[in-house]
Each structure stands twice: as C-alpha cells, then as structure tokens.
Scaffold this motif. Sequence first.
Motif, PDB file in Angstrom:
ATOM      1  N   PHE A 396      12.566 101.663  73.903  1.00 43.85           N
ATOM      2  CA  PHE A 396      11.650 101.560  72.768  1.00 43.85           C
ATOM      3  C   PHE A 396      12.383 101.886  71.471  1.00 43.85           C
ATOM      4  N   GLU A 399      11.036 104.036  65.812  1.00 43.10           N
ATOM      5  CA  GLU A 399       9.714 104.235  65.199  1.00 43.10           C
ATOM      6  C   GLU A 399       8.614 104.337  66.245  1.00 43.10           C
ATOM      7  N   MET A 400       8.828 103.697  67.403  1.00 44.00           N
ATOM      8  CA  MET A 400       7.860 103.793  68.488  1.00 44.00           C
ATOM      9  C   MET A 400       7.959 105.153  69.175  1.00 44.00           C
ATOM     10  N   TYR A 431      -0.085  99.419  69.878  1.00 48.02           N
ATOM     11  CA  TYR A 431       1.184  99.031  69.262  1.00 48.02           C
ATOM     12  C   TYR A 431       1.624  97.655  69.764  1.00 48.02           C
ATOM     13  N   LEU A 433       4.656  94.909  70.199  1.00 48.10           N
ATOM     14  CA  LEU A 433       6.101  94.795  70.315  1.00 48.10           C
ATOM     15  C   LEU A 433       6.472  93.406  70.824  1.00 48.10           C
ATOM     16  N   TRP A 444       9.713  96.154  67.113  1.00 49.10           N
ATOM     17  CA  TRP A 444       8.456  96.686  66.568  1.00 49.10           C
ATOM     18  C   TRP A 444       7.791  95.652  65.670  1.00 49.10           C
TER      19      TRP A 444
END
Length: 485
Positions: A396, A399-400, A431, A433, A444
């Motif tokens: 990931f 920022e995740m 979120y 992705l 992201w």
Amino acid sequence: MIRHFSATFRGLPACLLLLTGSAEGLEPGFESLFDGKSLDGWKHDGNWAVVNSEIARVKKGGSLVYEKAKVPADFELRFEWKVAQGCNSGVYYRPGQYEYQLLDNANSPYGENPRQAAASLFFGMAPTKDVVKPHGEWNEGRIVCQGTVIQHWLNGEKVIDFDYSDPRWFHELEVLRIRGGDLAKRGANLSLQDHGADVGFRNLRWRAIPASEKLVSENLTPMPIPDGALRKEQERINKMLAGQKGEWRHEELKRFKAEEAHQGVAVDAEHFYAITNAAIGKYRKDSGERVGGWKETQGRIKHLNAGIVLDGKLWCAHSNYPEMPMKSSVEVFDAQTMQHLESIDLTSVGGSLTWVDRRDGWWYACFAQYAKTGDPARTRVVRFDLNWKPSAEIRFPAEMVAKFGKNSSSGGCFGPDRHLFITGHDAQELYVLDLPVEGDAWTWKTAIPISAHGQAFAWDRSAPSLLYSIDRKTKEVIVSKISRP
C-alpha cells in the motif's frame, strides 16, 4: 496487388478470414454467407477481394460488412481464418466493441495478454488455452450464442464458455464495458475487421438457433493474465477512464438488523451474509429475513474477517488475531446450505488475513500487520494463482498506510471501473486504489465518505453500484449506492 497478395497468401503471411463455397457441402440448417465467387451482400471500400475462392483483404481500408441480413439474436457462426505474421484482426458479431479476436499470438504484442489473444472475446474474456495455429495456416473458428451464454471455439476446442448474467464474471466483463461493449445488445451486421494487415476467410456460414435447442454454459475458467500484461492493460484502462468527471457519491439506501454484523458482510444475487468472529448469518436481501447460518462449535475458527461469494461458495478470510504467532486461512462454506467445506492454510505467507477477492484468474488476499503484532506499513496484498500458490506482492502507498494508523485494512474488494476499494478499521471512508502500472504499490486515487465505520464490505455483483457494509455498534448491514456523475 491481388497477384502479390495471392502469392503471399499461399506462402508465409496473410491474415484471412472467411469463405464459403457452394451450398452443397453445408451442414444441415446452415446458410452460406459467401458463394466463393463474389462479394455480393457485402459492403466494403474496395480493399477486399475474392482470391482463389477466398475472401482476402488486399489493401488499406475499412471492415467488410455483411449487409444482406443481421446476425440472429441466437446463432451459430462457423468460419475458417488465417493470419499473416503479427496480424491482428477480428470478427464483430454484436453491436459495439464485441469481437472474436483473430491473432498471430506468437508474433503480435497483443499475444502476451490472453484477453487479447486469438479466440478471446477481445478485451473481455480470455480463452482457457492457446490452441491457435502458426501464421500462414488455416484455423477453424466457431461462435455460439444463445440468451446470455457465449461460446468461442477454436480448432475444434471450446475455449470460451460463460453466462454473462452470472455475477462471477463481473470483473472480467467490466473491462469490456469500459471499452464500450454491451453484452445485452443484439442486431448487428457481421463485420470482418481490417486492422492494417492482410486478412482472409473461407467457409463462412451461420444458422439461427431455435428456442427448443437449449445451450447450457459450463462457465469455463479463462487463462490468468500475466503481471506484465495486466499492467499494460491497466494503463490502457486508465486512459479510457481519464475523461471521467465528478466526485464519487455515497447514498445510504437502507439498513437491516443482523446479529452477526460485527466483522463484515458478503453478498450474492439473493442473500447477504453477516459475518462475526465465529458465526455467519444468511439473510434475504429483499426482506432481511434470516434464513440460515453457521456457528463454530469446535473452537478452531476464531476470527473471521470478510467474505466473498463465488461459484456457489462463501470464501471467508480468517486469522487468529491477536494471538501470536499469526496464523491465516481461507474458510470455505457452501453458500446454499452454509455447511463448512474446507480450510485453506495460508499461514506461511505471514500476517493476518483480512480479505480475499478474485479477478483475472488470480486470487488477491490482504495480509495485515497491526501495531500490536507488527508494523502496519508491512500490510500488503498477495496475489495467488487458483491453486493458492503465491505469485506477487503489492504493498500500500504511504498515504494509505497513514490512514491505517495503528490498525490496517479490514475490508477490500474490486468494484466499479476495476478499481480496488478498501476500508480501514474505524474511519468512515472507502478508499479507491488502482493496480500499479509501474512499481509494486497500489496507486492512490481518492477517499469516499461512507456510513460504515471501516470493517469488511462487499460489492453486489448483481447490481454493481450497490455496496454492502456494516455498523458493528448497531449490528446492522448497510446497503448504499456508490456512483459518480
């Protein structure tokens, strides 16, 4: 020009597509689409000709279109085709971007992606195997369509067979939808593509399939898409979606009480499955009535996290969190009877399994790390083949990870426009992705405010814009609509 093409056609290159000689040799019920002498009934720009009783593309131009009749809604089309070295062409048989791909797999860059290879439903469904003959040799093609069942045959082998109404194929066919294909449309003119290389065909004939002749799909498993091809495909999809405007919107539609709504929820065409640590409740989607369930009685299953319904089975992610050392498994249930079927041990991969999904012939599984048991930044998604052999890891982005805090990704599922959607542990956010085009980290996109406080969720593949999530405090399953204008 024609003499040159004819000589080449007998030797090495030339992409060919169809012919049909006299009607005397036709199978019962079939109608010839080409008399072997002329292109009567076909429209073209002068770039197609009859050469040696075969239809051949002889110079640059457009597609060859059969105008004498529309393709029947339920039909069988048989034809022979032959391609030049590196040739790319196709047979379009329904409105829009809906193509039986013709390709020299060995020498075309398209050949690295099974979803773009010979006999594929181009940019949609990959064949089960590669049985195309080398360029310069004749292949036997066959297309069979009835209702929502689609079959592609190549050289006597059925290489595609699926029912597009079956939600299991949502992710595969989402690629086709993005390209512009609509499986429900009918009434196209048969079209033979000129894609810049010489092509030709012979023995082209079709028949309408009567309603009394039932076609039952075996739902054959397509070949997996290799990593490099997936990345190139993702780049192409990104370009197709680049013109989209507007922010994602969340609209809560309704809630259902469900005692087991503590860890996550799974969903199929008729039911949703509320999941807690060691129990599952099965509920009707229309009324919320509880109609079945499962409960652990032996103390082995301790922490179910999320689930997905595929092939009539409920596949649940399971771990022993917060115990150490960490252990993980996929627990499989019969979705109809709720009987536990098997346990797939994934402990050797490392981490706590929180969610699983399947796409493009691969399983994707998230192995979480928490501050209590490790480093949340080490949370990653592992890709497995259909036999659960690991093949790649995707981490990931920073920022995740920052969103995870001391926890990790509690839920994940591929959804609209082939994005990966995930949730954290508590935040009221979904979120978005994407599979990386370069590197080894998810890309992201954005965060969507939602009603649920993290935990596992599921997209309804029978109604792709509907999201099922949970409110663990109120023990409710939430049904929401996620869309963008």
